[in-house]
Design an enzyme around this catalytic site. Sequence first.
Site, PDB file in Angstrom:
ATOM      1  CG  ASP A   1       1.351  32.265 -19.470  1.00 42.06           C
ATOM      2  OD1 ASP A   1       0.620  33.005 -20.138  1.00 42.06           O
ATOM      3  OD2 ASP A   1       1.587  31.077 -19.782  1.00 42.06           O
TER       4      ASP A   1
ATOM      5  CE1 TYR B   1      -2.697  28.028 -22.483  1.00 39.22           C
ATOM      6  CE2 TYR B   1      -0.773  26.847 -23.284  1.00 39.22           C
ATOM      7  CZ  TYR B   1      -1.352  27.998 -22.779  1.00 39.22           C
ATOM      8  OH  TYR B   1      -0.567  29.108 -22.564  1.00 39.22           O
TER       9      TYR B   1
ATOM     10  CG  HIS C   1       1.618  37.691 -21.234  1.00 38.26           C
ATOM     11  ND1 HIS C   1       0.494  37.432 -20.479  1.00 38.26           N
ATOM     12  CD2 HIS C   1       2.306  36.512 -21.284  1.00 38.26           C
ATOM     13  CE1 HIS C   1       0.486  36.171 -20.111  1.00 38.26           C
ATOM     14  NE2 HIS C   1       1.573  35.591 -20.576  1.00 38.26           N
TER      15      HIS C   1
END
Length: 290
Positions: A110, A216, A270
């Site tokens: 990730d 982010y 994921h």
Amino acid sequence: MAPSSLLKPGWRESRRTGDGVDLHVVEAGQDGAPLVVLLHGFPEFWWAWRNQISPLADAGYHVIVPDLRGYNSSDAPDGVEHYRLDLLVADVLTLANGYGAERFEIVGHDLGALITWWVAVYHSERLAHAVMMDGPHADVWRRQMLKHPTQALRSSYVAAFQIPRVPEAMLGALDFAALRAIMQGSAHSDTFEPGALDHYAEAWRRGSLAAMLNYYRALRHRKKSETPRIRVPSLIVWGSEDCFLERHVMEAGLDLCADGHFIAIDGATHWLHLEQPDRVNFEIVSFFGR
């Protein structure tokens, strides 16, 4: 430090220096053995690698697993500027330097994979092999979103995370109910063992939700990669049922690799490192042994 219930025999923990921050690290294996750095993603912490630490140590590696800055027990400096990719890469290199490793193996999942891509782009001379699991190269991710509206929709949470303070309030409310739901909703029903999400919640309370989201937010301020070709042997791994990343995003990274390999793990979401740990461990160890 880590709750004793999470530490297994042979695992040890310490505080180590990153690039101007102190990082909490769990490690296993023999000092002086080839170094493997495991980088977790959002919103996990070092415990994400609970099914990989001992198998990699048993395979002859010195395994180090940091809590990334802002997560769990590691330092969490205030401000988006402290979570730029170049600083996250510097944390990894400084950590490896502290162990005396001129070259090392790296595995990221990730956001940890996104950092791994950047280490491979700018510091391939430090790496023996790189493994990127369900995490894209930042520049490729953007390009693929522009080409594929369905991927842009899957990645819309990144835009939502740009809003100041609101995501922190929403994700942290009611004992992190929304964050728990995101993890459970993107995984198989048995991915997270009973009580696992409570351990994650404890780590979220110790760390900083703002810092976790700043990863982010800081992506907007990254420099575009000036060295697109990656010289280190690289393994790109993708779970076929990943609801966040379509296959083309991960495959597009192959174009950047002089020696790249792609593996799709059928039936994995994921959270493939938790759902199919034996397969993931086999692929990692086999790739390191090339």
